[in-house]
Scaffold this motif. Sequence first.
Motif, PDB file in Angstrom:
ATOM      1  N   LEU A  19     -17.507   5.408  -5.061  1.00  0.00           N
ATOM      2  CA  LEU A  19     -18.393   4.537  -4.288  1.00  0.00           C
ATOM      3  C   LEU A  19     -17.599   3.960  -3.119  1.00  0.00           C
ATOM      4  CD1 LEU A  19     -19.033   1.285  -6.426  1.00  0.00           C
ATOM      5  CD2 LEU A  19     -16.931   2.598  -6.334  1.00  0.00           C
ATOM      6  N   PRO A  20     -18.272   3.476  -2.077  1.00  0.00           N
ATOM      7  CA  PRO A  20     -17.559   3.044  -0.873  1.00  0.00           C
ATOM      8  C   PRO A  20     -16.562   1.919  -1.147  1.00  0.00           C
ATOM      9  CG  PRO A  20     -19.899   3.289  -0.418  1.00  0.00           C
ATOM     10  CD  PRO A  20     -19.737   3.411  -1.901  1.00  0.00           C
ATOM     11  N   VAL A  21     -15.374   2.069  -0.557  1.00  0.00           N
ATOM     12  CA  VAL A  21     -14.299   1.092  -0.707  1.00  0.00           C
ATOM     13  C   VAL A  21     -13.933   0.546   0.659  1.00  0.00           C
ATOM     14  CG1 VAL A  21     -11.863   0.769  -1.325  1.00  0.00           C
ATOM     15  CG2 VAL A  21     -13.358   2.161  -2.784  1.00  0.00           C
ATOM     16  N   LEU A  32      -4.669   4.076   5.646  1.00  0.00           N
ATOM     17  CA  LEU A  32      -5.992   3.854   5.061  1.00  0.00           C
ATOM     18  C   LEU A  32      -7.060   4.682   5.762  1.00  0.00           C
ATOM     19  CD1 LEU A  32      -5.738  -0.011   4.600  1.00  0.00           C
ATOM     20  CD2 LEU A  32      -5.905   1.661   2.745  1.00  0.00           C
ATOM     21  N   ALA A  33      -6.938   4.802   7.076  1.00  0.00           N
ATOM     22  CA  ALA A  33      -7.889   5.626   7.824  1.00  0.00           C
ATOM     23  C   ALA A  33      -7.809   7.085   7.375  1.00  0.00           C
ATOM     24  CB  ALA A  33      -7.626   5.514   9.320  1.00  0.00           C
ATOM     25  N   LEU A  47       0.847  -1.196   0.000  1.00  0.00           N
ATOM     26  CA  LEU A  47       0.000   0.000   0.000  1.00  0.00           C
ATOM     27  C   LEU A  47       0.885   1.249   0.000  1.00  0.00           C
ATOM     28  CD1 LEU A  47      -2.658  -1.176   2.617  1.00  0.00           C
ATOM     29  CD2 LEU A  47      -3.116  -0.697   0.201  1.00  0.00           C
ATOM     30  N   ASN A  48       1.564   1.480  -1.128  1.00  0.00           N
ATOM     31  CA  ASN A  48       2.414   2.659  -1.211  1.00  0.00           C
ATOM     32  C   ASN A  48       1.575   3.910  -1.479  1.00  0.00           C
ATOM     33  OD1 ASN A  48       1.895   2.800  -4.021  1.00  0.00           O
ATOM     34  ND2 ASN A  48       3.637   1.468  -4.477  1.00  0.00           N
ATOM     35  N   SER A  98      -8.113   6.349  -2.804  1.00  0.00           N
ATOM     36  CA  SER A  98      -8.845   7.549  -2.406  1.00  0.00           C
ATOM     37  C   SER A  98      -9.746   8.034  -3.533  1.00  0.00           C
ATOM     38  CB  SER A  98      -7.854   8.651  -1.999  1.00  0.00           C
ATOM     39  OG  SER A  98      -8.534   9.807  -1.579  1.00  0.00           O
ATOM     40  N   ARG A  99      -9.243   8.015  -4.759  1.00  0.00           N
ATOM     41  CA  ARG A  99     -10.058   8.417  -5.921  1.00  0.00           C
ATOM     42  C   ARG A  99     -11.220   7.445  -6.118  1.00  0.00           C
ATOM     43  NH1 ARG A  99      -7.852   8.097 -10.841  1.00  0.00           N
ATOM     44  NH2 ARG A  99      -5.852   7.139 -10.285  1.00  0.00           N
ATOM     45  N   LEU A 100     -10.926   6.155  -5.983  1.00  0.00           N
ATOM     46  CA  LEU A 100     -11.972   5.141  -6.132  1.00  0.00           C
ATOM     47  C   LEU A 100     -13.051   5.328  -5.067  1.00  0.00           C
ATOM     48  CD1 LEU A 100     -12.718   2.533  -7.734  1.00  0.00           C
ATOM     49  CD2 LEU A 100     -11.478   1.257  -5.974  1.00  0.00           C
TER      50      LEU A 100
END
Length: 324
Positions: free
Chosen positions: A151-153, A186-187, A136-137, A145-147
């Motif tokens: 819609l929710p990821v 990620l948070a 997760l670079n 973030s764009r995705l």
Amino acid sequence: MLSNPISTKNMWNKKRYHSFDYACKKRFGTKLYKLSLNAGFSCPNRDGTLDTRGCIFCSAGGSGDFAPDKTLSITEQIAQAKQLVAAKNPSGRYIAYFQAYTNTYAPIPTLERVFFEAAENPEIASIAIATRPDCLNAEVLSLLSRLNSMLPVSVELGLQTIHEKSAEFIRRGYPLRVYEDAVRSLAAIRVDIVTHLILGLPYETTADMLASVRHVCSLPLSGLKLSLLYVLKGTDLAAHYAAHQNAYPLMDFSAYLDALLSCLSIVPEDIVIHRLTGDGPKKLLIAPDWSGNKKFVLNSMEKEMKRRDFRQGISCPEIPHENK
């Protein structure tokens, strides 16, 4: 039984844990079914970057044994996977679940192509991405973030245990701090974070399992998957189990249930429980036999929770909980 029975009035649609089904209905207004997909990626634990053997419990399918043929396009895989559940899903909305191998372990243009192909499908309400915390670079995080703006990821991290000795045994390939850093990263981009833990790893005690649960729940976690250790044909774990099963017999159902409820009792109520057991392919399952009957296992769990007057978080300690 407790002297003052727990009221189910304010529980999760009368369930005694914060189920994924309940969370979906609350967020999307309907039940969502996951469509397992295989984007054809590899894993640093398989391509020689870290190892060539994979994690000790991982099948040749890279945990994507239920996914369609990887040679199909994502759109074609969605259509094929949908056929298995469409009859019981009147809403026609699904989760695109990138499950097989490590789903952020590819060049950014490739990730962008497959993720956005799924996201642009009108029947897809959410994207779930199973990956490793060491994949997760900054570029991947930016893409996610764009995705997530479309819609929710949710991102699923296969931690399995916080104990380094166990992590070495299963050939996880990264230290705990890498997982902790990944959760915080990620948070920061506000995607949902789901952590997978395995209960019943060799030589781990219930106290060890509880320590893993307690630690991950102190981080900004959205969801938790709890699974028993099961043995599949063709894995290195199968060979190890055949040679050493007398040294550490796999959990029977009663022992697993006791350990599971002990763990759930300290999970904060806001954390969604995505899984309570394991369900490896029956054609590959070696042991334990009882895990192959998922419906029986889940129904028995529900009955036992009611009998014990149990609910998630009943023994939840007052521990610091990082902001989500």
